[in-house]
Design an enzyme around this catalytic site. Sequence first.
Site, PDB file in Angstrom:
ATOM      1  CD  GLU A   1      37.701  14.891  76.867  1.00 60.14           C
ATOM      2  OE1 GLU A   1      37.662  15.881  76.807  1.00 60.14           O
ATOM      3  OE2 GLU A   1      36.807  13.253  76.369  1.00 60.14           O
TER       4      GLU A   1
ATOM      5  CG  HIS B   1      34.669  15.825  73.523  1.00 59.22           C
ATOM      6  ND1 HIS B   1      35.116  15.711  74.900  1.00 59.22           N
ATOM      7  CD2 HIS B   1      33.106  15.237  73.369  1.00 59.22           C
ATOM      8  CE1 HIS B   1      33.529  15.082  75.908  1.00 59.22           C
ATOM      9  NE2 HIS B   1      32.351  15.566  74.563  1.00 59.22           N
TER      10      HIS B   1
END
Length: 319
Positions: free
Chosen positions: A268, A287
Amino acid sequence: MKIVVLDSYCVRPGDLDWSRLHDLADVVEEYPRTPPEQLAQRLRDADFAVDNKCYIDETVLAACPKLRWVGLMSTGIDKLDLDACHAHGVAVANVPGYSTESVAQHTFALLLELANSIAGRDASVRDGYWQVDVPEQHYGIRPHFELAGRTFGVVGYGAIGRAVARIARGFGMRVLVYTRHVKPEYAADGVEFVPFEQLLEDSDVVSLHCPATAETRGMIDEAALAAMKPGAILLNTARGALVDEAAVCAALKSGHLGYYASDVAAHEPVRPKDGLLHCPNVLITPHVAWATEEALARLSAEVCANLEAFLQGKKRNLV
């Protein structure tokens, strides 16, 4: 006393309220984001730190001898070296439960998008289509299906897993649960506790809600995917590390896995070259399942309450 907020907001500037901190210390420094190379410098004379995305380890702690407490803006504690913090006498407090309902809601937002193709239907209407003759491939529209009567498998039965199970039952789904610890209070939940292998074999939807540990990292691998029902749906609003993304891509391309919908990724932020972006039947959000307005308000309030308790000599949410 000095407090340093290393990540002053989560999604949008101003989405976290740190006004209470100014009543607790002489100096409060807020940084929108803190690059790793500036972490030790910003904390070098701090007594307390509020942290979200910065990894605090032995190197940082050795350069910050005044640091006494770290307030995590998360439930998970994998964003720092907890052993190193304890060795340096630095207390660490997390925020359990602030995002339970938000993440559970997002889990079903992903599933309902797969079930009803809402975004694609909306786009087709705006382009002049109505019910029939819609070029479905162009809009990503899938055949609609009902959730009622299907089997929903929950992997991990903490607060979020339990909330997700409750919602699934509300949709008329049979709920299977795999967890290492079955507590007496679960008896009234109306779910079935089964071995992991049975959950994979029997579930139409498998939803992940466990932390990333040595035991769970990569738990959804080639063998686990092969054990799932053909055409099953895999949901992940927990941690990207739980899933072998290459194996998921292979299962999607072969058609054995029906869909993969996730709010997390192994790396990420997701990079343009990452395989999941180039696989069929993948739905990814960045997220943000935890980032509702209500959850963010709880988050900042709880971090401040944790520090207030620490200053009063109380052990609140220490890990």
